[in-house]
Design a protein around this motif. Structure first.
Motif, PDB file in Angstrom:
ATOM      1  N   SER A 161      23.707 -16.103  23.954  1.00 50.29           N
ATOM      2  CA  SER A 161      23.154 -15.430  25.123  1.00 50.29           C
ATOM      3  C   SER A 161      24.168 -14.384  25.568  1.00 50.29           C
ATOM      4  CB  SER A 161      22.895 -16.435  26.231  1.00 50.29           C
ATOM      5  OG  SER A 161      24.114 -16.918  26.728  1.00 50.29           O
ATOM      6  N   PRO A 162      23.760 -13.371  26.334  1.00 53.75           N
ATOM      7  CA  PRO A 162      24.728 -12.368  26.806  1.00 53.75           C
ATOM      8  C   PRO A 162      25.925 -13.000  27.508  1.00 53.75           C
ATOM      9  CG  PRO A 162      22.518 -11.603  27.213  1.00 53.75           C
ATOM     10  CD  PRO A 162      22.384 -12.994  26.684  1.00 53.75           C
ATOM     11  N   ASP A 211      20.258 -12.247  30.286  1.00 52.15           N
ATOM     12  CA  ASP A 211      19.901 -13.634  30.589  1.00 52.15           C
ATOM     13  C   ASP A 211      19.888 -13.823  32.109  1.00 52.15           C
ATOM     14  OD1 ASP A 211      22.575 -13.546  31.110  1.00 52.15           O
ATOM     15  OD2 ASP A 211      23.137 -15.180  29.781  1.00 52.15           O
ATOM     16  N   LEU A 212      19.695 -12.730  32.804  1.00 53.88           N
ATOM     17  CA  LEU A 212      19.607 -12.657  34.269  1.00 53.88           C
ATOM     18  C   LEU A 212      20.972 -12.831  34.952  1.00 53.88           C
ATOM     19  CD1 LEU A 212      16.282 -14.655  34.723  1.00 53.88           C
ATOM     20  CD2 LEU A 212      16.570 -12.183  34.473  1.00 53.88           C
ATOM     21  N   LYS A 213      22.038 -13.087  34.158  1.00 57.90           N
ATOM     22  CA  LYS A 213      23.396 -13.079  34.723  1.00 57.90           C
ATOM     23  C   LYS A 213      24.171 -11.908  34.136  1.00 57.90           C
ATOM     24  CE  LYS A 213      23.793 -18.103  34.993  1.00 57.90           C
ATOM     25  NZ  LYS A 213      23.271 -18.524  33.676  1.00 57.90           N
ATOM     26  N   ASN A 214      24.215 -11.845  32.818  1.00 57.88           N
ATOM     27  CA  ASN A 214      24.892 -10.765  32.130  1.00 57.88           C
ATOM     28  C   ASN A 214      23.901 -10.049  31.237  1.00 57.88           C
ATOM     29  OD1 ASN A 214      27.690 -11.199  32.988  1.00 57.88           O
ATOM     30  ND2 ASN A 214      27.425 -13.171  31.948  1.00 57.88           N
ATOM     31  N   SER A 215      24.303  -8.875  30.745  1.00 54.24           N
ATOM     32  CA  SER A 215      23.409  -8.187  29.829  1.00 54.24           C
ATOM     33  C   SER A 215      24.209  -7.350  28.839  1.00 54.24           C
ATOM     34  CB  SER A 215      22.430  -7.300  30.606  1.00 54.24           C
ATOM     35  OG  SER A 215      23.135  -6.420  31.430  1.00 54.24           O
ATOM     36  N   LEU A 243      28.436 -14.131  25.078  1.00 52.70           N
ATOM     37  CA  LEU A 243      29.180 -13.008  24.502  1.00 52.70           C
ATOM     38  C   LEU A 243      30.239 -12.492  25.466  1.00 52.70           C
ATOM     39  CD1 LEU A 243      26.247 -11.114  22.773  1.00 52.70           C
ATOM     40  CD2 LEU A 243      28.098 -12.329  21.655  1.00 52.70           C
ATOM     41  N   PHE A 244      29.981 -12.601  26.772  1.00 45.68           N
ATOM     42  CA  PHE A 244      30.983 -12.173  27.748  1.00 45.68           C
ATOM     43  C   PHE A 244      32.150 -13.143  27.797  1.00 45.68           C
ATOM     44  CE2 PHE A 244      28.288  -8.903  29.349  1.00 45.68           C
ATOM     45  CZ  PHE A 244      29.154  -8.052  30.010  1.00 45.68           C
ATOM     46  N   GLU A 245      31.832 -14.429  27.791  1.00 49.06           N
ATOM     47  CA  GLU A 245      32.893 -15.424  27.899  1.00 49.06           C
ATOM     48  C   GLU A 245      33.719 -15.512  26.617  1.00 49.06           C
ATOM     49  OE1 GLU A 245      30.722 -18.916  29.015  1.00 49.06           O
ATOM     50  OE2 GLU A 245      30.056 -17.904  30.846  1.00 49.06           O
ATOM     51  N   ASN A 246      33.038 -15.522  25.481  1.00 45.71           N
ATOM     52  CA  ASN A 246      33.707 -15.686  24.186  1.00 45.71           C
ATOM     53  C   ASN A 246      33.271 -14.606  23.224  1.00 45.71           C
ATOM     54  OD1 ASN A 246      35.387 -17.984  24.252  1.00 45.71           O
ATOM     55  ND2 ASN A 246      33.541 -19.266  24.379  1.00 45.71           N
ATOM     56  N   PRO A 247      33.790 -13.402  23.335  1.00 48.47           N
ATOM     57  CA  PRO A 247      33.337 -12.371  22.405  1.00 48.47           C
ATOM     58  C   PRO A 247      33.691 -12.779  20.974  1.00 48.47           C
ATOM     59  CG  PRO A 247      34.743 -11.455  24.123  1.00 48.47           C
ATOM     60  CD  PRO A 247      34.827 -12.930  24.238  1.00 48.47           C
ATOM     61  N   ARG A 249      23.861 -12.891  16.135  1.00 44.87           N
ATOM     62  CA  ARG A 249      22.554 -12.772  16.782  1.00 44.87           C
ATOM     63  C   ARG A 249      22.737 -12.918  18.283  1.00 44.87           C
ATOM     64  NH1 ARG A 249      20.341 -16.309  12.790  1.00 44.87           N
ATOM     65  NH2 ARG A 249      19.161 -15.159  11.223  1.00 44.87           N
ATOM     66  N   ALA A 250      22.055 -12.058  19.031  1.00 49.33           N
ATOM     67  CA  ALA A 250      22.053 -12.169  20.486  1.00 49.33           C
ATOM     68  C   ALA A 250      20.623 -12.324  20.944  1.00 49.33           C
ATOM     69  CB  ALA A 250      22.675 -10.926  21.110  1.00 49.33           C
ATOM     70  N   GLY A 251      20.398 -13.187  21.921  1.00 45.43           N
ATOM     71  CA  GLY A 251      19.026 -13.413  22.367  1.00 45.43           C
ATOM     72  C   GLY A 251      18.919 -13.483  23.874  1.00 45.43           C
ATOM     73  N   GLY A 252      17.762 -13.160  24.380  1.00 47.16           N
ATOM     74  CA  GLY A 252      17.508 -13.214  25.813  1.00 47.16           C
ATOM     75  C   GLY A 252      16.220 -12.482  26.112  1.00 47.16           C
ATOM     76  N   LEU A 253      16.103 -11.997  27.332  1.00 44.81           N
ATOM     77  CA  LEU A 253      14.907 -11.243  27.715  1.00 44.81           C
ATOM     78  C   LEU A 253      15.192  -9.747  27.620  1.00 44.81           C
ATOM     79  CD1 LEU A 253      13.848 -13.189  30.923  1.00 44.81           C
ATOM     80  CD2 LEU A 253      12.679 -13.210  28.720  1.00 44.81           C
ATOM     81  N   VAL A 254      14.162  -8.976  27.273  1.00 44.82           N
ATOM     82  CA  VAL A 254      14.287  -7.523  27.308  1.00 44.82           C
ATOM     83  C   VAL A 254      14.185  -7.101  28.768  1.00 44.82           C
ATOM     84  CG1 VAL A 254      13.318  -5.344  26.521  1.00 44.82           C
ATOM     85  CG2 VAL A 254      13.176  -7.359  25.067  1.00 44.82           C
ATOM     86  N   GLU A 255      15.244  -6.473  29.276  1.00 43.97           N
ATOM     87  CA  GLU A 255      15.263  -6.132  30.702  1.00 43.97           C
ATOM     88  C   GLU A 255      14.144  -5.147  31.040  1.00 43.97           C
ATOM     89  OE1 GLU A 255      19.171  -6.147  32.772  1.00 43.97           O
ATOM     90  OE2 GLU A 255      18.607  -4.073  33.194  1.00 43.97           O
ATOM     91  N   ILE A 256      13.493  -5.389  32.177  1.00 46.65           N
ATOM     92  CA  ILE A 256      12.381  -4.539  32.578  1.00 46.65           C
ATOM     93  C   ILE A 256      12.889  -3.124  32.855  1.00 46.65           C
ATOM     94  CG2 ILE A 256      10.533  -4.223  34.287  1.00 46.65           C
ATOM     95  CD1 ILE A 256      10.735  -7.275  34.787  1.00 46.65           C
TER      96      ILE A 256
END
Lengths: 140, 45, 249
Positions: A39-40, A80-84, A43-47, A55-62
């Motif tokens: 999740s994004p 993921d509504l926290k990071n992107s 990736l922020f916590e552990n690049p 692979r990165a997964g989550g929602l496509v931001e509106i």
């Protein structure tokens, strides 16, 4: 239960126990690789280190989807509504790809820019099944 | 789905499932028949 | 009550009794299950509403979900039979495992195949190595191992024993299949049908789905009895009771 049967019952339980133990050990060995995507926030916590594809997964931001007018190049943001993170991709998208829907992108991650150069985009379907007519009525 | 419409994905799943189900019925039936008739032949000869 | 159950259990172990009773039950089970499958398929394919997101291709669910669901239930039942075989040495349990394994493998295969055909247009790929898909493939491989092991032993008894052990080893995989979508990030979506809470599939689509699940379960009951009969007819060929039954038929 008779003595010899009780013994065999313990045998059966022992087999299941050993097999469960084996599965659990395998699980601990491959723990980090069982997840299909990061999740994004992961990736922020552990690049990820190195130059391997991830692979990165989550929602496509509106509102984040941008298509190029003269090529198949597209850009969007996975959240993921926290990071992107930003994603760039050239190619054809699966039918279910749209804003605010689940997506899994495979590609090379740039940790300085927090962006992903994707070479594969998969759409993730959620567990909701709604008839077309009902959805239309809801949107009115 | 409209009756006239042909969706290759759906119909390949339907036909493969149908064929497998028929095989699951046919194989044991044939085996039972074979085993039962084997006995009958032995008795008559 | 306990006594009747015990009597039933002893009768269940008797090949002549099973052969007689199954012969009576099979036609009803066959007609009922096949008509249920036909009705639910027509309902699901033509009369249930089109999905708002996926379009018509979602109708594969009416084959995919029943197949994978029944393939897991078959494996659970086989592992109970494996325990019964190992503890009580009940021959019928060996017959059960041998007869049901190919059926379970067939439905796991239908599940994997229909999932791939659905995944191609919706996800954009036939296959990914996510936890749900991989653990289902492991289930399929366990079925293949169980089928393959049957013929590698000299005596029937040692084959049944070894197969029972392998079946028990594989049962641990089943909770993983079930829970994989909740424990890990997967491409496969979580369950849509919920027994305790509210299902996330609309009721017009759910009804034919439940009917198709019932149909497949009955179909497995039907073909299960049929192949157990076939297996008994092979194993007991030279027994007097079987000769009597065959000549009477």
């Amino acid at each position: 239960m008779k003595q010899h049967r009780l013994k065999r019952l313990y045998g059966v339980l022992f087999i299941v126990f050993c097999s469960a133990l084996a599965f659990i050990l395998v699980y601990f060995a491959i723990k980090d690789n069982v997840n299909l995507f990061y999740s994004p926030s992961d990736l922020f916590e552990n690049p990820p280190q190195g130059r391997n594809a991830i692979r990165a997964g989550g929602l496509v931001e509106i509102g984040s989807l941008k298509r190029s007018t003269d090529s198949l190049e597209i850009a969007f943001i996975i959240t993921d509504l926290k990071n992107s993170i930003a994603v760039n991709y050239i190619g054809i998208l699966p039918d279910l790809f749209k804003e605010n829907a689940g997506v899994v992108a495979t590609g090379y991650f740039d940790k300085n820019k927090m962006s992903l150069d994707a070479y594969q985009i998969l759409a993730k379907h959620d567990e909701n099944y709604v008839p077309k007519e009902v959805k239309k009525a809801l949107e009115k | 789905m409209d009756f006239g419409e042909f969706n290759i994905h759906i119909w390949s799943v339907v036909s493969a499932t149908g064929i497998i189900c028929l095989v699951l019925i046919y194989l044991p039936l044939a085996k039972i028949k074979k085993n039962e008739s084997k006995i009958k032949n032995n008795e008559t000869t | 009550m306990f006594q009747t159950l015990k009597n039933f259990y002893h009768k269940l172990g008797s090949f002549p009794w099973f052969y007689k009773i199954s012969g009576k039950v099979i036609p009803f089970a066959g007609v009922l299950s096949i008509s249920l499958i036909v009705i639910s398929s027509i309902w699901g394919l033509f009369f249930s509403p089109t999905d708002a997101v996926q379009g018509d291709v979602y109708r594969i669910i009416y084959f995919h979900v029943p197949a994978v669901s029944v393939s897991q239930v078959i494996y659970y039942s086989m592992s109970i039979a494996a325990a019964v075989f190992l503890i009580w040495r009940m021959k019928m349990a060996g017959v059960y495992i041998k007869s049901l394994a190919p059926i379970g493998a067939a439905f796991t295969f239908i599940g994997l195949m229909s999932g791939a055909i659905w995944g191609q247009p919706t996800w954009g790929t036939w296959w990914v190595w996510d936890a749900r898909l991989t653990s289902t493939l492991v289930l399929f491989l366990f079925y293949l191992a169980i089928i393959g092991m049957q013929s590698t032993f000299a005596s029937r008894k040692s084959a049944d024993t070894a197969v029972s052990i392998i079946t028990l080893v594989g049962v641990v995989n089943l909770p993983i299949v079930k829970k994989s979508v909740d424990w890990w990030n997967t491409l496969h979506q979580p369950a849509s049908i919920s027994i305790t809470g509210e299902s996330s599939i609309s009721s017009e689509m759910l009804l034919p789905l439940l009917l198709s699940i019932l149909g497949i379960y009955l179909f497995v009951f039907f073909t299960g009895l049929l192949s157990m009969r076939a297996e008994i007819s092979t194993r007991e060929q030279n027994k007097d009771w079987f000769k009597k039954v065959s000549n009477y038929n």
